[in-house]
Design an enzyme around this catalytic site. Structure first.
Site, PDB file in Angstrom:
ATOM      1  N   HIS A 170      45.900  46.360  37.881  1.00 18.42           N
ATOM      2  CA  HIS A 170      45.419  45.368  38.850  1.00 18.42           C
ATOM      3  C   HIS A 170      45.839  45.647  40.281  1.00 18.42           C
ATOM      4  O   HIS A 170      45.039  45.473  41.191  1.00 18.42           O
ATOM      5  CB  HIS A 170      45.844  43.945  38.485  1.00 18.42           C
ATOM      6  CG  HIS A 170      45.409  42.912  39.496  1.00 18.42           C
ATOM      7  ND1 HIS A 170      44.077  42.630  39.733  1.00 18.42           N
ATOM      8  CD2 HIS A 170      46.119  42.116  40.332  1.00 18.42           C
ATOM      9  CE1 HIS A 170      43.993  41.693  40.674  1.00 18.42           C
ATOM     10  NE2 HIS A 170      45.214  41.371  41.051  1.00 18.42           N
TER      11      HIS A 170
ATOM     12  N   HIS B   3      46.575  48.443  41.829  1.00 18.73           N
ATOM     13  CA  HIS B   3      46.067  49.721  42.338  1.00 18.73           C
ATOM     14  C   HIS B   3      47.150  50.579  42.985  1.00 18.73           C
ATOM     15  O   HIS B   3      46.833  51.589  43.621  1.00 18.73           O
ATOM     16  CB  HIS B   3      44.910  49.512  43.336  1.00 18.73           C
ATOM     17  CG  HIS B   3      43.692  48.920  42.733  1.00 18.73           C
ATOM     18  ND1 HIS B   3      42.454  48.929  43.361  1.00 18.73           N
ATOM     19  CD2 HIS B   3      43.483  48.291  41.550  1.00 18.73           C
ATOM     20  CE1 HIS B   3      41.559  48.331  42.598  1.00 18.73           C
ATOM     21  NE2 HIS B   3      42.168  47.926  41.492  1.00 18.73           N
TER      22      HIS B   3
ATOM     23  N   ASN C  25      40.132  40.855  35.999  1.00 16.80           N
ATOM     24  CA  ASN C  25      39.508  39.715  36.677  1.00 16.80           C
ATOM     25  C   ASN C  25      38.139  40.027  37.265  1.00 16.80           C
ATOM     26  O   ASN C  25      37.368  39.110  37.547  1.00 16.80           O
ATOM     27  CB  ASN C  25      40.435  39.163  37.769  1.00 16.80           C
ATOM     28  CG  ASN C  25      40.830  40.204  38.793  1.00 16.80           C
ATOM     29  OD1 ASN C  25      41.416  41.241  38.438  1.00 16.80           O
ATOM     30  ND2 ASN C  25      40.549  39.951  40.052  1.00 16.80           N
ATOM     31  N   HIS C  26      37.802  41.300  37.441  1.00 19.36           N
ATOM     32  CA  HIS C  26      36.483  41.664  37.994  1.00 19.36           C
ATOM     33  C   HIS C  26      35.460  42.005  36.909  1.00 19.36           C
ATOM     34  O   HIS C  26      34.385  42.533  37.219  1.00 19.36           O
ATOM     35  CB  HIS C  26      36.612  42.846  38.955  1.00 19.36           C
ATOM     36  CG  HIS C  26      37.286  42.507  40.251  1.00 19.36           C
ATOM     37  ND1 HIS C  26      36.684  41.709  41.205  1.00 19.36           N
ATOM     38  CD2 HIS C  26      38.501  42.848  40.736  1.00 19.36           C
ATOM     39  CE1 HIS C  26      37.512  41.577  42.242  1.00 19.36           C
ATOM     40  NE2 HIS C  26      38.622  42.251  41.980  1.00 19.36           N
TER      41      HIS C  26
ATOM     42  N   GLU D 102      37.337  48.156  35.515  1.00 14.79           N
ATOM     43  CA  GLU D 102      36.819  46.918  36.095  1.00 14.79           C
ATOM     44  C   GLU D 102      36.386  47.036  37.552  1.00 14.79           C
ATOM     45  O   GLU D 102      35.716  46.138  38.053  1.00 14.79           O
ATOM     46  CB  GLU D 102      37.851  45.796  35.956  1.00 14.79           C
ATOM     47  CG  GLU D 102      39.042  45.936  36.862  1.00 14.79           C
ATOM     48  CD  GLU D 102      39.555  44.577  37.326  1.00 14.79           C
ATOM     49  OE1 GLU D 102      39.091  43.548  36.823  1.00 14.79           O
ATOM     50  OE2 GLU D 102      40.400  44.562  38.223  1.00 14.79           O
ATOM     51  N   ASN D 103      36.729  48.131  38.238  1.00 18.08           N
ATOM     52  CA  ASN D 103      36.313  48.316  39.639  1.00 18.08           C
ATOM     53  C   ASN D 103      35.393  49.521  39.815  1.00 18.08           C
ATOM     54  O   ASN D 103      35.238  50.034  40.920  1.00 18.08           O
ATOM     55  CB  ASN D 103      37.537  48.493  40.543  1.00 18.08           C
ATOM     56  CG  ASN D 103      38.478  47.307  40.499  1.00 18.08           C
ATOM     57  OD1 ASN D 103      39.617  47.438  40.071  1.00 18.08           O
ATOM     58  ND2 ASN D 103      38.015  46.153  40.940  1.00 18.08           N
TER      59      ASN D 103
ATOM     60  N   HIS E 116      46.923  43.025  32.717  1.00 16.92           N
ATOM     61  CA  HIS E 116      46.276  43.036  34.022  1.00 16.92           C
ATOM     62  C   HIS E 116      46.813  41.866  34.843  1.00 16.92           C
ATOM     63  O   HIS E 116      46.437  40.711  34.623  1.00 16.92           O
ATOM     64  CB  HIS E 116      44.761  42.923  33.839  1.00 16.92           C
ATOM     65  CG  HIS E 116      43.966  43.292  35.047  1.00 16.92           C
ATOM     66  ND1 HIS E 116      43.694  44.593  35.377  1.00 16.92           N
ATOM     67  CD2 HIS E 116      43.385  42.527  36.015  1.00 16.92           C
ATOM     68  CE1 HIS E 116      42.965  44.624  36.485  1.00 16.92           C
ATOM     69  NE2 HIS E 116      42.775  43.385  36.895  1.00 16.92           N
TER      70      HIS E 116
ATOM     71  N   ASP F 246      42.830  51.664  37.043  1.00 11.76           N
ATOM     72  CA  ASP F 246      41.523  51.181  37.494  1.00 11.76           C
ATOM     73  C   ASP F 246      40.703  52.250  38.228  1.00 11.76           C
ATOM     74  O   ASP F 246      41.123  52.745  39.277  1.00 11.76           O
ATOM     75  CB  ASP F 246      41.694  49.998  38.455  1.00 11.76           C
ATOM     76  CG  ASP F 246      42.535  48.869  37.891  1.00 11.76           C
ATOM     77  OD1 ASP F 246      43.523  49.154  37.201  1.00 11.76           O
ATOM     78  OD2 ASP F 246      42.224  47.703  38.179  1.00 11.76           O
TER      79      ASP F 246
END
Length: 274
Positions: free
Chosen positions: A179, A181, A67-68, A39-40, A154, A8
């Protein structure tokens, strides 16, 4: 085939580090295919179309999420038209975008990439990830419609990630977790030939709380009273991921190694690249 997966990207410092270092990695080590979880990437929450395009221009072949994915609302608009942008395949029917795709690597191999999201400690309302994985593999079997298969799983729970990898062992080239991190050190090749890593970690500032400036998360643990928003940390970034060599004959993994470049964490390259 040489494949690189990067965890990520978190905020400006994470995405900039990827953009700056990825072209050199591709050139220096003759990488055939690159996947980045994005996603981040936009301030720690979601991804914009501009950031997505910059990541492709840096050398990524596919950008996965989790999810983000919809934190930046514009992703709902560009996801349906961008084939190299993936959201979890087990989102409900009718969700914009796609969860899997088949892409051409530099060496001519057909690479199926699927983005699947776990349910344990996350979103139990999602479709069963094991059923979704079976569906995606049946639609594009390794050795038939695909020369390599990579799944970005994820998820929060390592048990769910591990069981999913065993479930598809021998039918996927790589299952890599995202997910949390936090990069794990359990990289291995399973009995059936599938490479596995519980979590690729993040590309971001590790002097942080999961890539976010540590003051507000710490405050919430201590006081339970929010004082402000979570903000992405802005210190020097470390990029983390995993490199895999995949057999051109079987599509299964032959070698796997960790990639970590930057401050704080011990730097490493897959030994077979050096």
């Amino acid at each position: 085939m040489r494949l690189l997966f990067l965890g990520d990207m978190v905020g400006r410092t994470g995405r900039t580090a990827v953009w700056e270092r990825l072209p050199g990695l591709i050139s220096d080590f003759g990488l055939d295919f690159v996947i980045v979880n994005g996603e981040n990437a936009a301030g720690g929450f979601g991804i914009t179309e501009e950031i997505f395009q910059e990541t492709l221009q840096a050398g990524a072949d596919v950008v996965t999420t989790g999810n983000h994915v919809w934190d930046q609302r514009e992703a709902l608009a560009f996801a349906p038209r961008e084939e190299r942008f993936l959201r979890p395949a087990n989102f409900p029917k009718g969700t914009p975008g796609r969860g899997s795709g088949v892409y051409l690597a530099k060496n001519g191999a057909r690479v199926m990439v699927s983005n699947i999201m776990g349910r344990v400690f996350m979103h139990p309302e999602l479709d069963d990830p094991f059923v979704a994985g079976e569906r995606e593999l049946a639609a594009c079997p390794l050795g038939e419609q695909a020369d390599a298969v990579v799944i970005d799983f994820h998820a929060e729970a390592t048990s769910e990630k591990m069981c999913f990898a065993h479930f598809v062992d021998g039918r996927a080239s790589l299952v890599v977790g995202t997910h949390t991190h936090c990069p794990t050190a359990d990289h291995q090749i399973l009995n059936g030939g599938t490479a596995y890593l519980s979590d690729a970690g993040m590309c971001g500032d590790y002097d942080s709380s999961l890539g976010m400036d540590k003051e507000e998360p710490l405050n919430r643990f201590l006081s339970k009273v929010p004082k402000g928003r979570f903000e992405a940390a802005t210190g020097p970034a470390t990029i983390c991921g995993v490199g895999v060599e995949i057999s051109d004959r079987t599509g299964l993994a032959e070698k796997i190694g960790l990639l970590r470049q930057g401050p704080r964490l011990e730097e490493t390259l897959p030994s077979f690249w050096t």
